[in-house]
Scaffold this motif. Structure first.
Motif, PDB file in Angstrom:
ATOM      1  N   PHE A   1       0.836  -1.184   0.000  1.00  0.00           N
ATOM      2  CA  PHE A   1       0.000   0.000   0.000  1.00  0.00           C
ATOM      3  C   PHE A   1       0.878   1.242   0.000  1.00  0.00           C
TER       4      PHE A   1
ATOM      5  N   TYR B   1      -5.156   7.645   4.010  1.00  0.00           N
ATOM      6  CA  TYR B   1      -4.016   6.953   4.616  1.00  0.00           C
ATOM      7  C   TYR B   1      -2.782   7.102   3.727  1.00  0.00           C
TER       8      TYR B   1
ATOM      9  N   THR C   1      -5.332  -0.914   3.872  1.00  0.00           N
ATOM     10  CA  THR C   1      -3.967  -0.981   3.359  1.00  0.00           C
ATOM     11  C   THR C   1      -3.624  -2.372   2.817  1.00  0.00           C
TER      12      THR C   1
END
Length: 119
Positions: free
Chosen positions: A47, A53, A101
Motif C-alpha cells: 500500500f 491513509y 492498506t
C-alpha cells in the motif's frame, strides 16, 4: 464492466516529481474507496496511499487527490527517491469493512504503470 486505467509513469531523477492518474469506468466509487499500491521487483505489493491513509515512507512527499465527479484519482509524487521505483497500481474497493492498506481489500485493479527513479 469496471476498468481502472493508470497513466503518468516514467523515468525521473531523484528529487524529481511525477503525477500518476487513474480513471475509473463502469462504476462510481465512493470517496475513500480508491488507493494506490506499488510493487518493486522481488517484493510484495504494498500500500502507498489513499485519500485518508499514507504509508510512512511517502508521508510529506506524496499526495492523493480524488475527483468524485470525474471518478478519477491522482497521485502526486514529489521528492522521489530511487527506492520509490516500482510498478504503481490504482485500486478500488467496494467494502469498507476490511484493512484499507491490504491488497486483499480491493476488488478492482488497474494494469499498472512503471515509475523509475534514477540516483
Amino acid at each position: 464492466q469496471v476498468e481502472l486505467v493508470e497513466s503518468g509513469g516514467g523515468l525521473v531523477q531523484a528529487g524529481g516529481s511525477l503525477r500518476l492518474s487513474c480513471s475509473a469506468s463502469g462504476r462510481t466509487f465512493s470517496p475513500g474507496a480508491m488507493g494506490w499500491f506499488r510493487q518493486a521487483p522481488g517484493k510484495e505489493r504494498e500500500f502507498v496511499a489513499s485519500t485518508t491513509y499514507y504509508v510512512d515512507s511517502v508521508k510529506g512527499r506524496f499526495t492523493v487527490s480524488r475527483d468524485q465527479a470525474k471518478n478519477t484519482v491522482a497521485l502526486q509524487m514529489n521528492g522521489l527517491k530511487p527506492e520509490d521505483t516500482a510498478i504503481y497500481y490504482c485500486a478500488a474497493r467496494v467494502s469498507f469493512q476490511f484493512d484499507p492498506t491490504s491488497p486483499a481489500s480491493y476488488a478492482y485493479w488497474g494494469q499498472g504503470t512503471q515509475v523509475t527513479v534514477s540516483a
